[in-house]
Design an enzyme around this catalytic site. Structure first.
Site, PDB file in Angstrom:
ATOM      1  N   HIS A 267       0.809  -1.224   0.000  1.00  7.06           N
ATOM      2  CA  HIS A 267       0.000   0.000   0.000  1.00  7.06           C
ATOM      3  C   HIS A 267       0.842   1.275   0.000  1.00  7.06           C
ATOM      4  O   HIS A 267       0.304   2.364   0.058  1.00  7.06           O
ATOM      5  CB  HIS A 267      -0.908  -0.022   1.239  1.00  7.06           C
ATOM      6  CG  HIS A 267      -1.988   1.011   1.240  1.00  7.06           C
ATOM      7  ND1 HIS A 267      -2.875   1.182   0.190  1.00  7.06           N
ATOM      8  CD2 HIS A 267      -2.340   1.951   2.171  1.00  7.06           C
ATOM      9  CE1 HIS A 267      -3.719   2.154   0.476  1.00  7.06           C
ATOM     10  NE2 HIS A 267      -3.408   2.644   1.667  1.00  7.06           N
ATOM     11  N   TRP A 268       2.160   1.141  -0.080  1.00  6.39           N
ATOM     12  CA  TRP A 268       3.063   2.279   0.124  1.00  6.39           C
ATOM     13  C   TRP A 268       4.069   2.358  -1.009  1.00  6.39           C
ATOM     14  O   TRP A 268       5.270   2.361  -0.783  1.00  6.39           O
ATOM     15  CB  TRP A 268       3.773   2.109   1.465  1.00  6.39           C
ATOM     16  CG  TRP A 268       3.730   3.315   2.338  1.00  6.39           C
ATOM     17  CD1 TRP A 268       2.962   4.420   2.190  1.00  6.39           C
ATOM     18  CD2 TRP A 268       4.508   3.522   3.527  1.00  6.39           C
ATOM     19  NE1 TRP A 268       3.195   5.305   3.208  1.00  6.39           N
ATOM     20  CE2 TRP A 268       4.139   4.774   4.051  1.00  6.39           C
ATOM     21  CE3 TRP A 268       5.460   2.768   4.204  1.00  6.39           C
ATOM     22  CZ2 TRP A 268       4.699   5.300   5.214  1.00  6.39           C
ATOM     23  CZ3 TRP A 268       6.011   3.285   5.364  1.00  6.39           C
ATOM     24  CH2 TRP A 268       5.637   4.539   5.864  1.00  6.39           C
TER      25      TRP A 268
END
Length: 288
Positions: A267-268
């Site tokens: 998610h990053w």
């Protein structure tokens, strides 16, 4: 003269913003002196800040000649806390509008991660004339997934961490936040936990906000066609917080948009694949 890396302390700034009859003290970092401004908007994780979210992306943008603004949204970082019963993203957009107005910045490029992506869409829908280009990472639509039960595993762990801010729950969340956990050092966990626990009012008010309105991030899907800004969508192939089909929904809804999917990525993306991400964004921003 050699380039001097930006520091959080040297670039730290505050402004007062009026919101719903109250004055909020909002923190941001102001880096570089370019003619074009890139605003970076962080996600909704406990302990998140603009600087912590984008620490691996600031210097490449500044070195390329951009002014970079990193906002701490109300309820995060050094900004004042708030209980929000409406759309969190519209709130963040209004706060950002006030900040850039006070800084006398006419037009901005927006780069948002997760909640920051959703807030970037809200800003663009409300003030399209103020947006140059749009970069959306792991967020932007709201709404349901076609393939993944909601809330996702990641969001469940995030909400648990807000309610019980322990090192154990932080590690449980971060374990699925990124694809390769080898970079998750004890120092990183300690810094993030300290950020969280230093502002328990942020944690408590986020929970109160969810209780007042569980749908803090409304579905912007029906309005995506209104977006005319050039848009780059970035997703992690292994994102367990916001499903990848949300990125496909953005691609379908925003005319002329393009989607880049990083493999072996959670998610990053801006942190997990920083070098490739930075080059991707710089090429996009430089394009006519």
């Amino acid at each position: 003269m050699s380039y001097q890396p930006q520091t959080e302390a040297a670039t730290s700034r505050f402004l007062n913003v009026e919101e719903a009859g109250k004055t909020l003290r909002i923190h941001f970092n102001d880096c570089g002196q370019g003619d074009e401004t890139v605003v970076l908007l962080h996600g909704s994780g406990p302990g998140a800040t603009g600087w912590a979210n984008f620490s691996r992306n600031i210097d490449p943008l500044v070195e390329a000649g951009y002014r970079v603004i990193l906002l701490d949204c109300p309820g995060w970082g050094k900004s004042d806390s708030i209980v929000n019963s409406g759309s969190r993203s519209d709130l963040n957009a209004r706060i950002l509008k006030s900040v850039v107005d006070q800084l006398d910045i006419a037009k901005i490029h927006l780069l948002g991660n997760s909640m920051g992506g959703h807030s970037s869409v809200a800003f663009t829908l409300n003030w399209p004339e103020r947006v140059g280009k749009l970069v959306l990472m792991g967020g932007g639509t709201g709404g349901m997934s076609l393939f993944t039960p909601m809330p996702t595993e990641g969001i469940k762990r995030l909400n648990q961490l807000y309610r019980q801010p322990t090192i154990e729950n932080l590690k449980l969340m971060m374990d699925i936040f990124v694809f390769d956990t080898s970079d998750l050092t004890d120092a990183l966990f300690e810094a993030r936990l300290n950020n969280m626990l230093s502002r328990r009012d942020h944690l408590e008010n986020f929970v109160k906000s969810l209780e007042a309105n569980p749908k803090q991030f409304p579905d912007f899907g029906p309005r995506l066609a209104e977006i005319k800004a050039q848009t780059l969508i970035v997703w992690g192939r292994n994102d367990r917080f916001v499903p990848m089909d949300a990125g496909l929904r953005l691609l379908s809804g925003i005319a002329g948009s393009e989607l880049h999917i990083f493999r072996d990525c959670g998610h990053w993306a801006q942190w997990e694949h920083a070098d490739a991400f930075n080059q991707l964004v710089l090429n996009f921003l430089a394009r006519a």
